[in-house]
Design an enzyme around this catalytic site. Structure first.
Site, PDB file in Angstrom:
ATOM      1  N   GLY A 108      46.992  37.755  32.953  1.00  0.00           N
ATOM      2  CA  GLY A 108      46.488  38.745  33.898  1.00  0.00           C
ATOM      3  C   GLY A 108      45.343  38.149  34.688  1.00  0.00           C
ATOM      4  O   GLY A 108      44.189  38.572  34.569  1.00  0.00           O
ATOM      5  N   ALA A 109      45.657  37.124  35.484  1.00  0.00           N
ATOM      6  CA  ALA A 109      44.614  36.401  36.220  1.00  0.00           C
ATOM      7  C   ALA A 109      44.325  37.110  37.537  1.00  0.00           C
ATOM      8  O   ALA A 109      44.549  36.580  38.618  1.00  0.00           O
ATOM      9  CB  ALA A 109      45.041  34.956  36.460  1.00  0.00           C
ATOM     10  N   ALA A 159      41.174  39.744  39.332  1.00  0.00           N
ATOM     11  CA  ALA A 159      39.816  39.474  39.793  1.00  0.00           C
ATOM     12  C   ALA A 159      38.949  38.842  38.705  1.00  0.00           C
ATOM     13  O   ALA A 159      38.333  37.797  38.909  1.00  0.00           O
ATOM     14  CB  ALA A 159      39.180  40.763  40.308  1.00  0.00           C
ATOM     15  N   ILE A 160      38.910  39.480  37.525  1.00  0.00           N
ATOM     16  CA  ILE A 160      38.103  38.932  36.428  1.00  0.00           C
ATOM     17  C   ILE A 160      38.772  37.712  35.816  1.00  0.00           C
ATOM     18  O   ILE A 160      38.139  36.673  35.580  1.00  0.00           O
ATOM     19  CB  ILE A 160      37.857  40.005  35.349  1.00  0.00           C
ATOM     20  CG1 ILE A 160      36.834  41.036  35.843  1.00  0.00           C
ATOM     21  CG2 ILE A 160      37.386  39.377  34.048  1.00  0.00           C
ATOM     22  CD1 ILE A 160      35.414  40.518  35.949  1.00  0.00           C
ATOM     23  N   ASN A 186      37.416  47.617  28.877  1.00  0.00           N
ATOM     24  CA  ASN A 186      36.404  48.654  28.784  1.00  0.00           C
ATOM     25  C   ASN A 186      36.762  49.597  27.641  1.00  0.00           C
ATOM     26  O   ASN A 186      37.899  49.641  27.174  1.00  0.00           O
ATOM     27  CB  ASN A 186      36.321  49.440  30.092  1.00  0.00           C
ATOM     28  CG  ASN A 186      35.685  48.643  31.210  1.00  0.00           C
ATOM     29  OD1 ASN A 186      34.707  47.931  30.998  1.00  0.00           O
ATOM     30  ND2 ASN A 186      36.231  48.749  32.413  1.00  0.00           N
ATOM     31  N   LYS A 200      27.927  49.907  26.911  1.00  0.00           N
ATOM     32  CA  LYS A 200      28.622  49.945  28.192  1.00  0.00           C
ATOM     33  C   LYS A 200      29.363  51.266  28.377  1.00  0.00           C
ATOM     34  O   LYS A 200      29.399  51.833  29.475  1.00  0.00           O
ATOM     35  CB  LYS A 200      29.594  48.773  28.314  1.00  0.00           C
ATOM     36  CG  LYS A 200      30.207  48.680  29.717  1.00  0.00           C
ATOM     37  CD  LYS A 200      31.002  47.412  29.931  1.00  0.00           C
ATOM     38  CE  LYS A 200      31.509  47.369  31.380  1.00  0.00           C
ATOM     39  NZ  LYS A 200      32.361  46.196  31.638  1.00  0.00           N
ATOM     40  N   ASN A 243      30.272  54.381  31.392  1.00  0.00           N
ATOM     41  CA  ASN A 243      31.662  54.551  31.828  1.00  0.00           C
ATOM     42  C   ASN A 243      32.261  55.879  31.404  1.00  0.00           C
ATOM     43  O   ASN A 243      33.076  56.463  32.118  1.00  0.00           O
ATOM     44  CB  ASN A 243      32.528  53.410  31.264  1.00  0.00           C
ATOM     45  CG  ASN A 243      32.256  52.082  31.944  1.00  0.00           C
ATOM     46  OD1 ASN A 243      31.678  52.031  33.017  1.00  0.00           O
ATOM     47  ND2 ASN A 243      32.676  51.000  31.315  1.00  0.00           N
ATOM     48  N   ASN A 280      32.574  57.443  35.315  1.00  0.00           N
ATOM     49  CA  ASN A 280      33.934  57.185  35.798  1.00  0.00           C
ATOM     50  C   ASN A 280      34.750  58.461  35.984  1.00  0.00           C
ATOM     51  O   ASN A 280      35.264  58.720  37.075  1.00  0.00           O
ATOM     52  CB  ASN A 280      34.635  56.196  34.871  1.00  0.00           C
ATOM     53  CG  ASN A 280      34.212  54.766  35.116  1.00  0.00           C
ATOM     54  OD1 ASN A 280      33.109  54.505  35.572  1.00  0.00           O
ATOM     55  ND2 ASN A 280      35.068  53.825  34.815  1.00  0.00           N
TER      56      ASN A 280
END
Length: 337
Positions: free
Chosen positions: A7-8, A10-11, A102, A204, A208, A212
């Site tokens: 899963g390349a 954005a991150i 997340n 975190k 979220n 969110n």
């Protein structure tokens, strides 16, 4: 060390480019125009810390990569259960799977001494579907403090942050974590190995879990939500409930609710990732961000009425949005006949 980034986006592409720059053997799994661009021109990273280019191997076939030491999982959490065909050719005994997700991970109670050790969190691992694909003993937790976006195929814009905290579910400082941390540092990133990563997860999640879903329900930015008296109080109440769940489970966040709220409020007129996904018609990570904390609140005997209410609202909002999309697609299909 041999690393595959599954899963390349954005991150994932940002991490892959940094690892490649640091001398690690890294392979990227991607698809579409983004894959084509990375194959042809490599990855260009645009960053306030300095632009750079890397050219790691990129493919859409995991069998072309073969077994690796570390899989860095850049997929959304709702994709994990269906990722078996991508992961199977990459895994061997001892392979670590670093899930840059997340919310509450599927491995949450793995290796955690106490009354819930080994318990499955149904909201994120329904019927053990994720554990069947990624055994908890392979999992390495990861909390991402980094913001990136795909500027164009093969071009990643790094917005802010370079920290990727990692940790074993059982709290040990393993050799595989040390080795990956060193590879990330060599590539210019921060990658502390934490004994108590669960406290980082809750820290975190404090932001979220509230900003969110409320952003989706109100279509408002983080600054607008923090500045409105009613939504400010709503968000703070959700954060307090979440902090109480974490504390009851033995992993309280490392800073106060007020400090976490102030940090999020300073982001200003910024759309949350969930709101951007909602506007783009993409699935939302409500299970890991909200449904799982509600499940854990019930398990731990913590009253969380505000979390329960907001989860019900966001769940209905996403169901209605999906129904509208389906109806629109049906109308388009009929009009073409």
């Amino acid at each position: 060390m041999k690393v595959a980034v599954v899963g390349a986006g954005a991150i994932g592409a940002y991490v892959g480019a940094a690892l490649d720059r640091g001398g690690t053997e890294v392979h990227l799994l991607a698809r579409g125009a983004h894959l084509a661009a990375m194959r042809e021109r490599g990855i260009t990273v645009l960053s306030p810390r300095g632009d750079f280019r890397a050219h790691p191997h990129a493919t859409d076939d995991p069998a072309e990569i073969g077994p690796v030491d570390i899989v860095f999982l850049g997929l959304k959490a709702y994709s994990y259960a269906g990722a078996g065909p991508l992961l199977a050719p990459l895994l061997q005994p001892g392979t670590g799977v670093i899930a840059a997700q997340n919310g509450i991970p599927w491995w949450y109670f793995h290796g955690l001494p106490g009354p819930y050790e080994g318990r499955r969190v149904e909201a994120v691992d329904p019927g053990g579907a994720v554990s069947a694909v990624i055994p908890p003993q392979a999992a390495i937790g990861c909390v991402v403090y980094c913001s990136t976006e795909i500027d164009s195929p093969g071009v990643i814009r790094h917005v802010e942050g370079t920290r990727f905290s990692i940790g074993e579910p059982d709290g040990t400082i393993s050799q595989r974590c040390r080795a990956f941390s060193q590879a990330m540092v060599a590539g210019g990133l921060k990658c502390p190995v934490e004994k108590d990563l669960r406290s980082d997860i809750w820290l975190k999640l404090l932001g979220n879990v509230a900003f969110n879903p409320v952003s989706v329900l109100t279509r408002a930015t983080m600054g607008a939500i923090a500045g409105h008296p009613g939504t400010r109080e709503l968000v703070l109440t959700m954060m307090y409930e979440t902090a109480e769940i974490a504390a009851r489970l033995g992993n309280p966040p490392k800073i106060s609710v007020e400090r976490r709220f102030d940090g999020a409020a300073k982001v200003g007129d910024h759309k949350t990732s969930m709101l951007m996904d909602f506007e783009a018609g993409k699935p939302l990570e409500t299970d890991v961000l909200l449904k799982a904390p509600v499940e854990l609140a019930r398990l731990a005997g913590v009253a969380a009425p505000t979390l329960e209410m907001v989860y019900a609202l966001i769940d209905l909002a996403t169901v209605n949005a999906a129904a509208r999309e389906a109806a629109l697609a049906a109308d388009v299909s009929r009009s073409r006949r």
